[in-house]
Design a protein around this motif. Structure first.
Motif, PDB file in Angstrom:
ATOM      1  N   ASP A 171      22.552 -38.509  -5.826  1.00 32.71           N
ATOM      2  CA  ASP A 171      24.041 -37.955  -5.455  1.00 32.71           C
ATOM      3  C   ASP A 171      25.456 -38.091  -4.282  1.00 32.71           C
ATOM      4  O   ASP A 171      24.807 -37.506  -3.557  1.00 32.71           O
ATOM      5  N   ALA A 172      25.736 -38.712  -4.457  1.00 34.89           N
ATOM      6  CA  ALA A 172      26.956 -38.737  -4.062  1.00 34.89           C
ATOM      7  C   ALA A 172      28.167 -38.273  -3.964  1.00 34.89           C
ATOM      8  O   ALA A 172      29.246 -38.579  -3.803  1.00 34.89           O
ATOM      9  N   ALA A 173      28.100 -36.842  -4.682  1.00 35.41           N
ATOM     10  CA  ALA A 173      29.409 -36.191  -4.879  1.00 35.41           C
ATOM     11  C   ALA A 173      29.872 -36.203  -4.287  1.00 35.41           C
ATOM     12  O   ALA A 173      31.313 -36.159  -4.566  1.00 35.41           O
ATOM     13  N   GLN A 174      30.134 -35.745  -2.664  1.00 33.48           N
ATOM     14  CA  GLN A 174      30.688 -35.001  -1.762  1.00 33.48           C
ATOM     15  C   GLN A 174      30.575 -37.009  -1.066  1.00 33.48           C
ATOM     16  O   GLN A 174      31.767 -37.034   0.103  1.00 33.48           O
ATOM     17  N   ALA A 175      31.240 -38.203  -1.473  1.00 37.08           N
ATOM     18  CA  ALA A 175      30.524 -39.481  -0.607  1.00 37.08           C
ATOM     19  C   ALA A 175      31.159 -40.639  -1.086  1.00 37.08           C
ATOM     20  O   ALA A 175      30.582 -41.420  -0.295  1.00 37.08           O
ATOM     21  N   PRO A 176      32.419 -40.717  -2.110  1.00 36.59           N
ATOM     22  CA  PRO A 176      32.917 -41.806  -2.410  1.00 36.59           C
ATOM     23  C   PRO A 176      33.688 -42.502  -0.967  1.00 36.59           C
ATOM     24  O   PRO A 176      34.549 -41.719  -0.452  1.00 36.59           O
ATOM     25  N   GLY A 177      33.257 -43.486  -1.709  1.00 34.91           N
ATOM     26  CA  GLY A 177      33.986 -44.791   0.189  1.00 34.91           C
ATOM     27  C   GLY A 177      32.787 -45.100   0.766  1.00 34.91           C
ATOM     28  O   GLY A 177      32.914 -45.366   2.255  1.00 34.91           O
ATOM     29  N   ALA A 178      31.744 -44.084   0.996  1.00 34.62           N
ATOM     30  CA  ALA A 178      31.311 -43.842   1.989  1.00 34.62           C
ATOM     31  C   ALA A 178      30.140 -44.997   2.252  1.00 34.62           C
ATOM     32  O   ALA A 178      29.786 -45.447   0.923  1.00 34.62           O
ATOM     33  N   THR A 179      29.588 -46.058   2.800  1.00 36.87           N
ATOM     34  CA  THR A 179      28.073 -46.968   2.706  1.00 36.87           C
ATOM     35  C   THR A 179      27.353 -47.670   3.771  1.00 36.87           C
ATOM     36  O   THR A 179      27.115 -46.274   4.643  1.00 36.87           O
ATOM     37  N   SER A 195      31.383 -36.326  -7.891  1.00 35.05           N
ATOM     38  CA  SER A 195      32.328 -35.417  -8.231  1.00 35.05           C
ATOM     39  C   SER A 195      33.923 -35.782  -8.302  1.00 35.05           C
ATOM     40  O   SER A 195      34.211 -36.020  -6.901  1.00 35.05           O
ATOM     41  N   LEU A 196      34.486 -35.631  -8.700  1.00 33.06           N
ATOM     42  CA  LEU A 196      36.075 -35.724  -8.651  1.00 33.06           C
ATOM     43  C   LEU A 196      36.538 -34.567  -8.571  1.00 33.06           C
ATOM     44  O   LEU A 196      38.020 -34.048  -9.009  1.00 33.06           O
ATOM     45  N   GLN A 197      35.978 -33.200  -8.226  1.00 35.03           N
ATOM     46  CA  GLN A 197      36.351 -31.867  -8.702  1.00 35.03           C
ATOM     47  C   GLN A 197      38.138 -31.793  -7.301  1.00 35.03           C
ATOM     48  O   GLN A 197      37.608 -32.821  -6.299  1.00 35.03           O
ATOM     49  N   VAL A 198      38.716 -30.929  -7.986  1.00 36.96           N
ATOM     50  CA  VAL A 198      39.898 -30.583  -7.178  1.00 36.96           C
ATOM     51  C   VAL A 198      40.127 -31.079  -4.910  1.00 36.96           C
ATOM     52  O   VAL A 198      41.115 -31.206  -4.785  1.00 36.96           O
ATOM     53  N   SER A 199      38.761 -30.574  -4.404  1.00 32.95           N
ATOM     54  CA  SER A 199      38.865 -30.411  -3.339  1.00 32.95           C
ATOM     55  C   SER A 199      38.252 -31.776  -2.942  1.00 32.95           C
ATOM     56  O   SER A 199      38.256 -32.062  -1.737  1.00 32.95           O
ATOM     57  N   LYS A 200      37.896 -32.668  -3.917  1.00 36.67           N
ATOM     58  CA  LYS A 200      36.797 -33.575  -3.372  1.00 36.67           C
ATOM     59  C   LYS A 200      37.655 -34.631  -2.489  1.00 36.67           C
ATOM     60  O   LYS A 200      39.043 -34.714  -2.681  1.00 36.67           O
ATOM     61  N   ASN A 201      37.364 -36.232  -1.680  1.00 33.13           N
ATOM     62  CA  ASN A 201      38.209 -36.801  -0.800  1.00 33.13           C
ATOM     63  C   ASN A 201      39.136 -37.752  -1.828  1.00 33.13           C
ATOM     64  O   ASN A 201      40.318 -38.067  -1.316  1.00 33.13           O
ATOM     65  N   ILE A 202      38.237 -38.188  -3.451  1.00 34.56           N
ATOM     66  CA  ILE A 202      39.379 -38.648  -4.316  1.00 34.56           C
ATOM     67  C   ILE A 202      39.063 -37.503  -5.678  1.00 34.56           C
ATOM     68  O   ILE A 202      38.083 -37.730  -6.401  1.00 34.56           O
TER      69      ILE A 202
END
Length: 432
Positions: A171-179, A195-202
């Motif tokens: 579950d990487a909903a909050q972590a796009p780009g994390a490695t 997740s791409l919900q409007v509050s997310k980093n992307i």
């Protein structure tokens, strides 16, 4: 010492400096959406190239995934991934006790039982030791969450899963780009979801989600699942035949085009965020009694949410409940203009839906299928409870790539409140 704003002093963050927009909507984003509106390819089942397929390709190429499937939201992505992995009635799925509710609900949607495990006190992610203790003969999947943008301890989690032959869904909903050790989160387990919900980093312009995997068969199952169980292929006329259980979890072209446009600026935004947040946390780390967010060695934290833990003993408050210090600091910092808030007011297993087993039908399915006792409010998960009791978060304001000056003012506010340590202690004792 400056007078605290809560008692009539001048706030460290002036009111005219407190606004920080997120997401940033640029002309390129507007143009991308208008281009889709002026075209004829608004949905993902349109034959030929369409904005949804383009986003899938862009995302896979940007982060290095084998396959990407765009869906309506992150919760749908979790359910579809579990379905594609064959999770169903009678199965157990281990999830962390601290996460957004969707992580716990997704197994129930598949008629599987969520089994909660405690978290690490520093990264706030799934504790591998407690994870292993929760494994039974019914455990069919593990869902580690890269909470707040910090990668979970995937080396240990994957080793445990391999020993027991259990698939891992990230579950990487909050972590796009994390490695994690040079690998993008979402690519380490059998599949990953974002997740791409409007509050997310992307973000997208509303709701959206993505599934990623290196397994072509799993990706195909996810595609069927999002489209009523149908097979939609370029150059193949739609036959309206459901080849398996499916849902209507499609993403529309407007959402996809908006995210593709945002994705082109992600690297620039991310560099700015790392610099801004790094400087902010370095200042706060010098203050006694505060634990700033951090990440495992050789991992990249993308700082979706900033969580701070507070130690009552450092304020001379031995015996005072941590909730009293937390509420005092929240009041004082908010008065100074820092929007401190709680994220998750209770552990997931304390949520009514799990305590009362409010699942499907008479008999409280899926729990009745396994004979599992369900959860009991207040039991277990000591680290999760401690973290909720003694921590506060900052959300969204720090995501703007030009938030460095605002974060510097936030740091001024923290230092101002800490300089009034005696007052903090007095108020916290009174609150207790």
């Amino acid at each position: 010492m400056s007078k605290l704003a809560a008692f009539g002093g001048t706030a460290a963050v002036p009111k005219h400096r407190r606004r920080s927009e997120w997401p940033l909507v640029e002309d390129d984003d507007r143009k991308a959406v208008i281009t889709v509106l002026d075209g004829a390819r608004l949905v993902s089942d349109t034959d030929g190239e369409n904005p949804v397929a383009a986003l899938e390709q862009d995302w896979a190429r940007q982060f290095g995934y084998g396959h990407c499937v765009a869906v309506s939201n992150g919760t749908a992505a979790l359910s579809l991934a579990l379905s594609a992995l064959g999770i169903g009635p009678g199965d157990e799925v281990i999830v962390p006790a601290l996460s957004f509710i969707a992580t716990g609900l997704a197994p129930v949607h598949q008629m599987a039982v969520p089994v909660f495990a405690d978290i690490d006190p520093v990264t706030f992610n799934l504790d591998p030791d407690d994870l292993e203790r929760r494994i039974t003969a019914r455990t069919a999947a593990i869902i580690p969450v890269h909470l707040h943008g910090a990668p979970a301890d995937m080396d240990r989690i994957m080793a445990i899963a391999a020993r027991h032959g259990i698939p891992v869904l990230e579950d990487a909903a909050q972590a796009p780009g994390a490695t994690h050790r040079g690998r993008p989160v979402g690519s380490i387990g059998a599949a990953g979801v974002f997740s791409l919900q409007v509050s997310k980093n992307i973000p997208t312009c509303g709701e959206g989600g993505l599934l990623v995997t290196g397994d072509a068969d799993l990706a195909a199952a996810m595609r069927r699942g999002r489209q009523f169980g149908e097979v939609i292929e370029a150059g193949r006329e739609r036959d309206y035949v459901s080849y398996g259980l499916g849902w209507n979890h499609k993403m529309n072209g407007l959402q996809a085009a908006f995210t593709s446009s945002q994705l082109t600026r992600f690297e620039d935004y991310e560099r700015a965020r790392q610099a801004n947040i790094g400087a902010f946390l370095a200042r706060l780390a010098k203050l006694p009694g505060i634990q700033v967010p951090t990440a495992l060695a050789d991992t990249t934290h993308v700082w979706h949410i900033l969580r701070f833990r507070f130690d009552p003993a450092a304020f001379g408050l031995d015996g005072v409940p941590p909730e009293a210090l937390r509420s005092t600091l929240r009041r004082l910092l908010r008065a100074e203009g820092v929007p401190m808030s709680q994220y998750q007011l209770m552990p997931l297993p304390d949520q009514k839906v799990f305590v009362d087993r409010l699942g499907f039908g008479v008999g409280h399915h899926p729990w009745a299928l396994t004979g599992a006792p369900g959860t009991v409010a207040g039991e277990g998960y000591p680290v999760t409870r401690e973290v909720i009791a003694d921590s506060l978060t900052i959300q969204k304001r720090h995501l703007h790539p030009e938030a460095g000056d605002l974060l510097a003012l936030y740091a001024d506010a923290f230092e101002k409140v800490w300089a009034a340590g005696d007052m903090v202690a007095t108020l916290a004792k009174a609150a207790s």
